[in-house]
Scaffold this motif. Structure first.
Motif, PDB file in Angstrom:
ATOM      1  N   ASP B  96     -20.669  18.215   8.234  1.00  0.00           N
ATOM      2  CA  ASP B  96     -21.165  19.554   7.693  1.00  0.00           C
ATOM      3  C   ASP B  96     -19.904  20.340   6.871  1.00  0.00           C
ATOM      4  O   ASP B  96     -20.209  21.326   6.242  1.00  0.00           O
ATOM      5  CB  ASP B  96     -21.506  20.504   8.880  1.00  0.00           C
ATOM      6  N   THR B 149     -17.848  23.296  14.261  1.00  0.00           N
ATOM      7  CA  THR B 149     -19.005  22.534  14.301  1.00  0.00           C
ATOM      8  C   THR B 149     -19.551  22.324  15.580  1.00  0.00           C
ATOM      9  O   THR B 149     -20.725  22.136  15.604  1.00  0.00           O
ATOM     10  CB  THR B 149     -18.475  20.977  13.572  1.00  0.00           C
ATOM     11  N   GLN B 306     -28.508  21.203   6.854  1.00  0.00           N
ATOM     12  CA  GLN B 306     -28.387  22.175   5.882  1.00  0.00           C
ATOM     13  C   GLN B 306     -29.344  23.406   6.202  1.00  0.00           C
ATOM     14  O   GLN B 306     -29.205  24.548   5.974  1.00  0.00           O
ATOM     15  CB  GLN B 306     -28.254  21.973   4.489  1.00  0.00           C
ATOM     16  N   TYR B 309     -28.246  25.121   9.361  1.00  0.00           N
ATOM     17  CA  TYR B 309     -27.390  26.044   9.024  1.00  0.00           C
ATOM     18  C   TYR B 309     -27.690  27.345   8.310  1.00  0.00           C
ATOM     19  O   TYR B 309     -27.129  28.406   8.555  1.00  0.00           O
ATOM     20  CB  TYR B 309     -26.192  25.521   8.257  1.00  0.00           C
TER      21      TYR B 309
END
Lengths: 260, 331, 263
Positions: B96, B149, B306, B309
């Motif tokens: 990430d 993370t 993504q 997130y």
């Protein structure tokens, strides 16, 4: 004969050696008697133990040998009969002039209204009326020393000890303050031991002058100042009769210097 | 017996260190090898960096004409920032990392993914009796920090399990604290790297491991370089990636031999042979293995990550996927 | 005197403002002109934008409040403890002699290095950061108080003694007021140090406070956020410092006036 207010009987003060300095005998075999209302000056070379005498009188220090009496009582510690005034005014910067004058009274637990009354009275005598709410830093050196005088007198001591109180002042201020002090002492009838290195000042202000030797300090001469106007040093200074006393003192001090 | 091995290993270590010193200092021996700085997100002695250490020790970087100097940064974003700023030629992140820093203008991309598994795993105390992560409701779970993370992976995992962060108690405790939480029983579970789990087991706790990848595209370590390097010095990028993948392949193929190689490369760890061996075996089995093409990214995983997130507000802006990685250097 | 101050003050204020404008302008445009990337030095406008965003989305007010509270508590505790122990040591030379090696050691030890330990011992709450702040605030206050009481003129004390003052009276009427300027000088230093102590504690871990936001911003390579947090921290430090200056002006009203911030 007037009562003896301050008396040293054969006093010796030795300081024990410390890591930083070897032991010294500051004064040795000193006997002094200051009578009621008398102003006695003490002169001598620097380091002759004058300040030690003052500390012993105030009870801040004790003698190694001999005894000190104030008003007939043996001095064993600080006592309310004595007040002192130094070259430094020692005014507390966070107190107003009036509060500074009240300082000693406050510690003696005098009630606030009475304190205030005494302080304002003393300030008036010392020509400081109108400055009672000023802080020390707002006053000139001469005025600060007047305030210190007022503080000294406020507790109504029977003996006043002075250690070169005017030596940091300029010549003119000094003359004025000497006069004020002389008048105050005279008016209040105070007894005073006055330490100075200024011979003219000693002659102008005193009834008697004691001359000390170099360390270990001893009294080597006593001179009675047989002149009028003890309450007006300016008048006394202008008299030509002062000259023989000054000459004599100068000689004595030279002798004292040459002693060792 | 153990003693002898330790002493031998130690002596070998001293010899290796001396040789490394000589190599580093002696220009006669090192024939104009290019010095590069490679930045780790954690202490260089962690077994997580075994591929790098083995590749260097066995001369794989040297064969490409480079001499990496390994330094430690303050986590993945710091590594990415330093690489982006040109203070290091390359660095290590996690899947990430580029996703997080790229929207903030840091011009870096991931050029290799070191393994098909996830660096972070879910560990649950055996004595809690929990055999299904769904039953974690009401339990306390430790993470290293709330800016890590592993915490994001936990959030994603909980979401897939039908739980929210309010259904469990999550405690951030730092690297030492997280182990302590597990050992003293304050936490029944943690999300973290194998190193923590091994430390907790050394503290007498039996743990059950669950792969986060069953719920969430948790990824392995990556190699990060700057856009500038990719555009202007592709051969340098290749010289960094190729040795790492070679060492990675060796560890997967023969973990037992890799343990010896690793301890020879990092003699500081020789005294903890058991723990290092367990860590390298675990990494080989659960983190490094499982890629069809060694080192290659799966864009679908990146997309899923993504999107998650973005939804969780961990990132404010998504960048096009091809700005996050390239598989150009792993073939 | 006040006339001179105003006469001098007017152009000084203008110059000061001009420097501010030049600084912000240079910050805004210079990095771009020199080709410095925004993630290394973000322009002033980006930082301002980020601060607005942090207020709206990252609970900046809450984090600032938590940090401010920790700074205030750490400062008060450290200052109280520093003053108390400073006075205690000053009036008891024996205690000072016995304790000075340990105090010196603790003073030399870098206080911020204790932060991870405190977090380990007390967990992720306000305690560790308040403790770091307390510890870091403690020394300048204690050292200043101790030094000030030491430097009081012996004759001043003797004056009090000659008036028959008790030990307690000497302490409250001479030693305490005489050490006030030094105490406040220590508090000025302490006010800025308290912010450092708290921020170090927050950087170690946890999920609240500006230290958390700093780590969070750094953890995302979000440099504008880092700058934003630094600005907020500076503001907290400034407020703390000004609070001390205002308190000092009230307590030390008897001192000759001096210009703001002088020293």
């Amino acid at each position: 004969m007037a009562a003896v207010r301050l008396e040293f009987r054969n006093v010796t003060r030795r300081f024990a050696p410390t890591r930083r300095s070897e032991g010294v005998t500051a004064i040795e075999g000193v006997s002094i008697a200051v009578r009621d209302r008398e102003v006695v000056s003490l002169i001598g070379p620097s380091g002759c133990g004058k300040s030690t005498l003052l500390n012993l009188s105030a009870g801040l220090d004790g003698p190694s040998v001999g005894e000190v009496f104030v008003d007939g009582a043996k001095v064993t510690g600080p006592n309310s009969h004595v007040a002192f005034m130094l070259q430094k005014d020692l005014l507390l910067p966070w107190r107003t002039i009036r509060e500074n004058v009240e300082f000693g009274l406050e510690i003696r637990k005098v009630p606030a209204t009475q304190r205030r009354e005494i302080a304002l009275g003393q300030l008036k005598i010392c020509h400081l009326d109108g400055f009672e709410n000023h802080y020390p830093h707002q006053l000139s050196g001469g005025m600060r020393q007047r305030a210190a005088l007022a503080r000294t007198m406020a507790t109504d001591p029977s003996v006043v000890l002075m250690d070169e109180p005017f030596s940091a002042l300029d010549a003119q201020t000094k003359l004025v303050l000497q006069k004020d002090m002389a008048q105050t002492l005279s008016r209040l009838g105070k007894t005073c031991l006055f330490i100075t290195h200024d011979l003219a000042e000693a002659v102008a202000l005193s009834d008697r002058v004691l001359v000390m030797s170099k360390r270990p300090g001893r009294i080597i001469e006593e001179i009675a100042i047989d002149l009028p106007d003890r309450d007006d040093p300016i008048a006394r200074r202008s008299s030509e009769k002062v000259t023989p006393y000054l000459r004599r003192l100068t000689e004595l001090l030279d002798v004292a210097h040459a002693d060792v | 017996m153990t003693n002898t091995i330790n002493r031998k290993t130690f002596l070998r270590g001293v010899g290796a260190a001396g040789a490394a010193f000589a190599l580093g200092r002696g220009p006669a021996l090192a024939q104009a090898r290019q010095q590069i700085t490679y930045m780790f997100a954690g202490p260089t002695v962690l077994p997580a960096f075994a591929p790098h250490m083995i590749a260097k020790h066995k001369g794989y970087f040297a064969a490409e004409g480079i001499e990496p100097r390994f330094v430690t940064g303050q986590g993945g974003a710091d590594v990415a920032t330093q690489v982006g700023a040109g203070n290091a030629e390359a660095g290590g992140g996690i899947g990430d990392t580029t996703m997080v820093v790229r929207p903030n203008g840091v011009p870096v991309r991931a050029v290799a993914l070191l393994g098909g598994g996830g660096l972070h795993q879910l560990f649950i105390r055996e004595d809690s009796g929990i055999t299904d992560p769904r039953n974690l409701r009401g339990k306390t779970i430790g993470v290293q920090s709330f800016q890590d993370t592993s915490y994001y992976a936990l959030l994603g995992t909980l979401a897939r399990l039908g739980l929210t962060r309010n259904d469990v108690t999550i405690q951030a405790a730092g690297p030492a604290g997280i182990v302590q939480l597990l050992v003293n029983g304050t936490a029944q579970a943690m999300v973290g790297v194998f190193d923590f789990a091994l430390a907790a087991e050394a503290g007498g706790v039996r743990l059950r491991r669950f792969s986060l990848r069953d719920y969430f595209p948790s990824m392995a370590q990556t190699v990060i370089v700057s856009d500038t390097s990719i555009a202007q010095r592709p051969q340098l990028v290749r010289a960094i990636v190729r040795p790492l993948l070679k060492a990675l392949g060796e560890i997967i193929a023969d973990p037992t031999k890799a343990i010896d190689d690793y301890l020879a490369a990092v003699p500081e760890n020789a005294g903890r042979r058991e723990q290092m061996a367990a860590a390298i075996r675990a990494y080989a089995q659960y983190v490094y293995a499982g890629q069809a093409q060694l080192g290659a990214f799966n864009p679908d995983e990146l997309r899923t990550l993504q999107e998650f997130y973005l939804r969780e507000g961990i990132i404010r802006r998504a960048v096009p996927l091809d700005e996050l990685y390239t598989n150009a250097f792993v073939s | 005197m006040s006339r001179t101050a105003t006469a001098l003050g007017q152009p000084a204020v203008l110059v000061s403002m001009l420097i501010g404008v030049i600084f912000v302008a240079a910050w805004e445009w210079l990095p771009g002109m020199l080709g410095v990337a925004r993630f290394i030095i973000p322009p002033a406008s980006a930082v301002a934008e980020e601060i607005v965003f942090m207020f709206a989305r990252e609970n900046l007010l809450y984090h600032t409040a938590v940090t401010s509270l920790s700074v205030a508590i750490g400062f008060v505790l450290g200052a109280a403890l520093g003053a108390a122990i400073g006075y205690a040591l000053a009036v008891s030379p024996t205690a000072e002699f016995a304790l000075s090696p340990y105090i010196l050691a603790l003073q030399i030890a870098p206080k911020v290095a204790f932060a991870p330990l405190f977090v380990m011992w007390f967990g992720f709450n306000l305690m560790p950061k308040i403790l770091v702040a307390t510890l870091i605030v403690f020394f300048p206050v204690m050292v200043n108080v101790l030094g000030a009481v030491r430097q009081i003129d012996r004759d001043q004390i003797n004056l009090g003694r000659a008036f028959n003052a008790t030990r307690l009276e000497l302490f409250w009427k001479i030693e305490v007021p005489a050490s006030m300027p030094a105490l406040f000088a220590g508090l000025r230093i302490a006010a800025t140090l308290a912010v450092i102590g708290v921020i170090v504690g927050e950087l170690v871990g946890g999920s609240v406070g500006l230290g958390y936001l700093l780590a969070f911003g750094q953890g995302q390579a979000n440099t504008p956020m880092v700058f934003g947090v630094i600005i907020m921290l500076t503001l907290i430090g400034l407020v703390a410092y000004l609070a001390v200056v205002v308190a000092e002006a009230r307590v030390l009203h008897y001192m000759p006036k001096r210009d703001f911030g002088a020293r």
